[in-house]
Write an enzyme that holds these catalytic residues in place. Structure first.
Site, short mmCIF file in Angstrom:
data_model
loop_
_atom_site.label_atom_id
_atom_site.label_comp_id
_atom_site.label_asym_id
_atom_site.label_seq_id
_atom_site.Cartn_x
_atom_site.Cartn_y
_atom_site.Cartn_z
N HIS A 104 35.65 44.94 45.54
CA HIS A 104 35.35 45.69 44.32
C HIS A 104 34.63 46.99 44.63
O HIS A 104 33.79 47.46 43.86
CB HIS A 104 34.56 44.82 43.32
CG HIS A 104 35.41 43.73 42.73
ND1 HIS A 104 36.28 43.94 41.69
CD2 HIS A 104 35.55 42.42 43.08
CE1 HIS A 104 36.91 42.80 41.40
NE2 HIS A 104 36.50 41.87 42.24
N GLY A 114 45.45 35.87 45.41
CA GLY A 114 44.46 36.85 45.87
C GLY A 114 44.83 37.48 47.20
O GLY A 114 43.98 38.07 47.87
N ASP A 160 45.07 47.39 48.00
CA ASP A 160 46.16 46.45 48.30
C ASP A 160 47.45 47.18 48.67
O ASP A 160 48.12 46.84 49.64
CB ASP A 160 46.41 45.54 47.09
CG ASP A 160 45.15 44.84 46.64
OD1 ASP A 160 44.18 44.81 47.41
OD2 ASP A 160 45.14 44.32 45.50
N TYR A 162 38.57 42.08 35.17
CA TYR A 162 38.65 43.13 36.18
C TYR A 162 38.35 44.50 35.54
O TYR A 162 37.52 45.26 36.02
CB TYR A 162 40.03 43.12 36.83
CG TYR A 162 40.18 44.07 37.99
CD1 TYR A 162 39.89 43.67 39.29
CD2 TYR A 162 40.62 45.38 37.80
CE1 TYR A 162 40.03 44.53 40.36
CE2 TYR A 162 40.76 46.25 38.86
CZ TYR A 162 40.47 45.83 40.14
OH TYR A 162 40.62 46.70 41.19
C1 GLA Z 1 42.20 43.43 43.50
C2 GLA Z 1 42.59 44.89 43.30
C3 GLA Z 1 42.03 45.77 44.42
C4 GLA Z 1 40.54 45.52 44.60
C5 GLA Z 1 40.23 44.03 44.68
C6 GLA Z 1 38.75 43.76 44.72
O1 GLA Z 1 42.81 42.92 44.65
O2 GLA Z 1 44.00 45.02 43.28
O3 GLA Z 1 42.31 47.12 44.15
O4 GLA Z 1 39.81 46.15 43.60
O5 GLA Z 1 40.79 43.32 43.61
O6 GLA Z 1 38.19 44.26 45.88
#
Ligand code: GLA
Length: 389
Positions: free
Chosen positions: A38, A128, A176, A226
């Site tokens: 995050h 995740g 990601d 989120y």
């Molecule tokens: C998800 C989002 C990323 C990032 C993570 C937390 O995977 O897609 O961009 O914010 O959560 O680190």
């Protein structure tokens, strides 16, 4: 299945479904974030690696003009995208990741060819590990292969991120899509999400391994939590008068504590601490200071659990089990990874102890929660590739 086997498998699925061999085969990996959670949408640092789990597509030019036909070889479902007009959201739900990327190429003036596609993914869905980013980046790579025009990998990651924002409704950061597009074999990627500069951090010490522990509790990021966290971070930065939390020191935060609610203060405290931990972890990995890196991972988890409040009972259970096994049992550190509310943990462990640790975590997790976990270790993999074509 390794990438080669997977590639042969999807080629076989394409052949069975469309009655001919595919011309292109492309793949993009999922990821595990070692630390820096995050922080990406706060202009901070992240330290992910691509894993040996992939979204993969086999494709050929289609005889029928104007559409992309997609066959999901795992769930045996079909989707059709009309590419003669600007692509919009549609069904089935999973096709939106593909639609979003195709729309991004259209917006950049690319004429989309008619295609027959077979696809599957070995990235667990909603676990995740960025199954959605893998699918987006895989689609973008197919567009590159089929049009013969490569785009800059950073631009590609941004295009995929925009697809996630607009077609999946998740206001995610850049991590990601970035690691799925730019991962390097044998390396973690230290990414400065503000400048988008990357540094490769070698992760090749054979004495350690990263273990991914899937709690098999699904996470659903579009649930609003989120977006709420993201808004709280922006609120904190605004209250402090900073552009983003990247610019705020722990001292500045303490001074400004009275200007924000207690919850917003804790959200900011997590982000500011996590950015610092990420930079230190990269240094620790370079120095093979595994106990030091492990402690940063535990601290990251505690902060995500208590200040950021994105963990859950099952993720906490895994970390507690890992802590119980401890250094003597071969565990250096463990934390939740990804957006949270379920999904996976990542543990840094002694390579020689992987088998024993895997069995112990699986058994104790089952005893504590009644759920079967899935555990695997992965070497850092390469980012998206055109395997054929
Ligand atoms: C998800 C989002 C990323 C990032 C993570 C937390 O995977 O897609 O961009 O914010 O959560 O680190």
């Amino acid at each position: 299945m390794n990438l080669q086997e997977l590639s042969a498998h999807i080629a076989g699925e394409f052949q069975k479904h469309y009655g001919r061999a595919p011309r292109w085969i492309v793949a993009a990996p999922g990821r595990v974030n070692v630390i820096g959670e995050h922080t990406d949408y706060n202009d901070g640092f992240v330290l992910p690696m691509a894993i040996e789990r992939y979204a993969i597509m086999a494709a050929d030019a289609a005889a029928a003009p104007g559409k992309i036909s997609i066959y999901d070889a795992h769930f045996k479902e079909n989707a059709t995208i009309d590419v003669t007009a600007p692509v919009t959201k549609g069904s089935p739900k999973w096709s939106n990741y593909i639609r979003g990327v195709v729309a991004g190429f259209q917006r950049r003036g690319v004429t989309i060819p008619a295609l027959d596609v077979a696809f599957m993914s070995t990235v667990p869905l909603g676990g995740g590990l960025s199954s959605s980013a893998a699918l987006e980046v895989c689609t973008a790579t197919l567009m590159e292969a089929a049009t013969g025009k490569a785009i800059d990998p950073v631009e590609k990651a941004l295009l995929a991120q925009q697809a996630e924002h607009e077609f999946a409704g998740v206001p995610c950061g850049i991590m990601d899509q970035f690691i799925s597009a730019l991962g390097r074999e044998g390396h973690l990627l230290l990414l400065d999400c503000r400048t988008r500069k990357t540094e490769l951090v070698p992760m090749s010490d054979p004495s350690v391994a990263l273990l991914v522990i899937n709690t098999n509790v699904k996470h659903e990021l579009s649930g609003g939590e989120y977006a709420e966290r993201r808004a709280q971070c922006e609120e904190a930065a605004r209250n402090i008068g900073a552009k983003s939390l990247r610019d705020v020191s722990p001292e500045q935060l303490e001074k400004a504590k009275g200007k924000m609610t207690e919850v917003v203060y804790r959200r900011a405290r997590h982000v500011i601490g996590e950015i610092e931990r990420t930079v230190h972890a990269a240094e620790g990995i370079r120095a093979s200071n595994w106990p030091g890196v492990g402690n940063l991972m535990y601290a990251s988890h505690a902060s995500l659990r208590d200040d950021y409040e994105v963990s859950c009972a099952e993720l906490d259970a895994v970390v507690e089990i890992a802590e119980d096994i401890g250094y003597k049992g071969g565990v250096y550190g463990c934390r939740m990874t990804g957006g949270g509310f379920g999904g996976c943990c990542v543990a840094l462990v002694k390579a020689a102890a992987v088998d024993g640790i895997t069995k112990k975590i699986a058994a104790d997790y089952k005893a504590k929660t009644g759920i079967e976990a899935t555990l695997y270790s992965s070497r850092p993999a390469a980012g998206a590739t055109i395997i054929q074509g």
